[in-house]
Design an enzyme around this catalytic site. Sequence first.
Site, PDB file in Angstrom:
ATOM      1  N   LYS A 196     -10.789  -1.993  12.054  1.00  0.00           N
ATOM      2  CA  LYS A 196      -9.662  -1.634  12.930  1.00  0.00           C
ATOM      3  C   LYS A 196      -9.706  -2.420  14.235  1.00  0.00           C
ATOM      4  CE  LYS A 196      -7.360   1.132  10.310  1.00  0.00           C
ATOM      5  NZ  LYS A 196      -6.190   0.546   9.617  1.00  0.00           N
ATOM      6  N   ASP A 212       2.663  -1.911  -4.341  1.00  0.00           N
ATOM      7  CA  ASP A 212       1.313  -1.345  -4.444  1.00  0.00           C
ATOM      8  C   ASP A 212       0.600  -2.067  -5.579  1.00  0.00           C
ATOM      9  OD1 ASP A 212       0.007   1.416  -3.248  1.00  0.00           O
ATOM     10  OD2 ASP A 212      -0.824   0.908  -5.217  1.00  0.00           O
ATOM     11  N   ILE A 213      -0.706  -1.974  -5.576  1.00  0.00           N
ATOM     12  CA  ILE A 213      -1.478  -2.606  -6.639  1.00  0.00           C
ATOM     13  C   ILE A 213      -1.323  -1.818  -7.948  1.00  0.00           C
ATOM     14  CG2 ILE A 213      -3.629  -1.341  -6.158  1.00  0.00           C
ATOM     15  CD1 ILE A 213      -5.104  -4.029  -6.581  1.00  0.00           C
ATOM     16  N   ILE A 231      -4.001  12.112   9.931  1.00  0.00           N
ATOM     17  CA  ILE A 231      -2.618  12.488   9.607  1.00  0.00           C
ATOM     18  C   ILE A 231      -2.600  13.629   8.600  1.00  0.00           C
ATOM     19  CG2 ILE A 231      -0.434  11.676   8.641  1.00  0.00           C
ATOM     20  CD1 ILE A 231      -1.073   9.006   9.928  1.00  0.00           C
ATOM     21  N   GLY A 235       0.848  -1.189   0.000  1.00  0.00           N
ATOM     22  CA  GLY A 235       0.000   0.000   0.000  1.00  0.00           C
ATOM     23  C   GLY A 235       0.882   1.237   0.000  1.00  0.00           C
ATOM     24  N   GLN A 244      -1.244   7.799   1.318  1.00  0.00           N
ATOM     25  CA  GLN A 244      -0.777   9.009   2.028  1.00  0.00           C
ATOM     26  C   GLN A 244       0.425   8.698   2.918  1.00  0.00           C
ATOM     27  OE1 GLN A 244      -3.236  10.475   5.210  1.00  0.00           O
ATOM     28  NE2 GLN A 244      -2.358  12.528   5.159  1.00  0.00           N
ATOM     29  N   TYR A 265     -14.953   0.820   8.682  1.00  0.00           N
ATOM     30  CA  TYR A 265     -13.540   1.107   8.949  1.00  0.00           C
ATOM     31  C   TYR A 265     -13.212   0.791  10.419  1.00  0.00           C
ATOM     32  CZ  TYR A 265      -9.296   4.047   9.174  1.00  0.00           C
ATOM     33  OH  TYR A 265      -8.022   4.527   9.348  1.00  0.00           O
TER      34      TYR A 265
END
Length: 322
Positions: A147, A34-35, A173, A8, A12, A143
Amino acid sequence: MKNILVIGAGGQIGSELVPYLRNIYGTNNVVAADIDRNKCKDLAEQGPFEEINALDGEGFTAVVKKHKIDTIYNLVALLSATGEKDPLLAWKINMGALTNSLNIAKDNGCAVFTPSSIGAFGDNTPKDNTPQDTIQRSSSTIYGVCKVSGELLSDYYFNRFGVDTRSVRFPGIISYVQLPGGGTTDYAVEIYYDAIRKGSFTSNIQAGTYMDMMYMPDALRAAVSVMEADPSKLIHRNSFNIASMSFEPEQIAAEIKKHIPNFTMDYKVDEVKQAIANSWPNKMDDSCAAAEWGWKAEYDLTSMTPDMLAKVKEKFDKGLIK
Ligand code: SER
């Protein structure tokens, strides 16, 4: 010496974590994956790169074996607001990448870092000074469900199989290299871009909504520090609260106004994002991270703001953003 794989890498965090790791451990010891190669042109030019789909266990395993990887930073995720558009897809991607990372780590003797988030807390979690160990019934976003599940699964792999899994609960972030992809905290990045671009900003988060935020340099340091921590000192693993600043939209706007006096802000609240923001902590207590591995933030809102404004302005002046 470590052999690190960042999956990934085009997102960001990855776009800045890869150069940060390469600087510490050596360019050839940090493989970016990464894809989508197109999202990672700079990373691929600067050092080793592999195009892999984290959900493809065979392809993922082959890369781990080829590069003799011993540490996986798994950064694959759909963020909170994007996740709500297609919850099943978010579950498949977020949990699929994690289960592959953990299994491949188990079979190949790797350590694993997977970020958790303020999203791992929910409506009935104490909002102020949110403790390290507290209620986590985060069922209002897929999400958050991912997590919380991810934290548990990572601790399970440590307890059951001895996989060295560690994590931090990232706040929103704030960074200027790569935009975040559909999070609830994105307004705190977008405000700097619009301040430079237009001198004004429309916030999709209501005045008075406090959320934890962190400047990228602190986030990068946290990710590496927790992985470098002396394991005998770790009481917790998945995942540590870390904090540096907590603010609401009026406060970040006021800080920007100190540098751009004519800056103005108005509101057009996004109901989906606002509901998510309301379910998250106002401010996490990060004393366990401080005690167990020496965590301490370096940036606050006042020191971050001039740096963000200068860096975004530089991109604007160079024509890198419009
Ligand atoms: N920044 C993330 C989001 O807003 C939180 O971890 O989805």
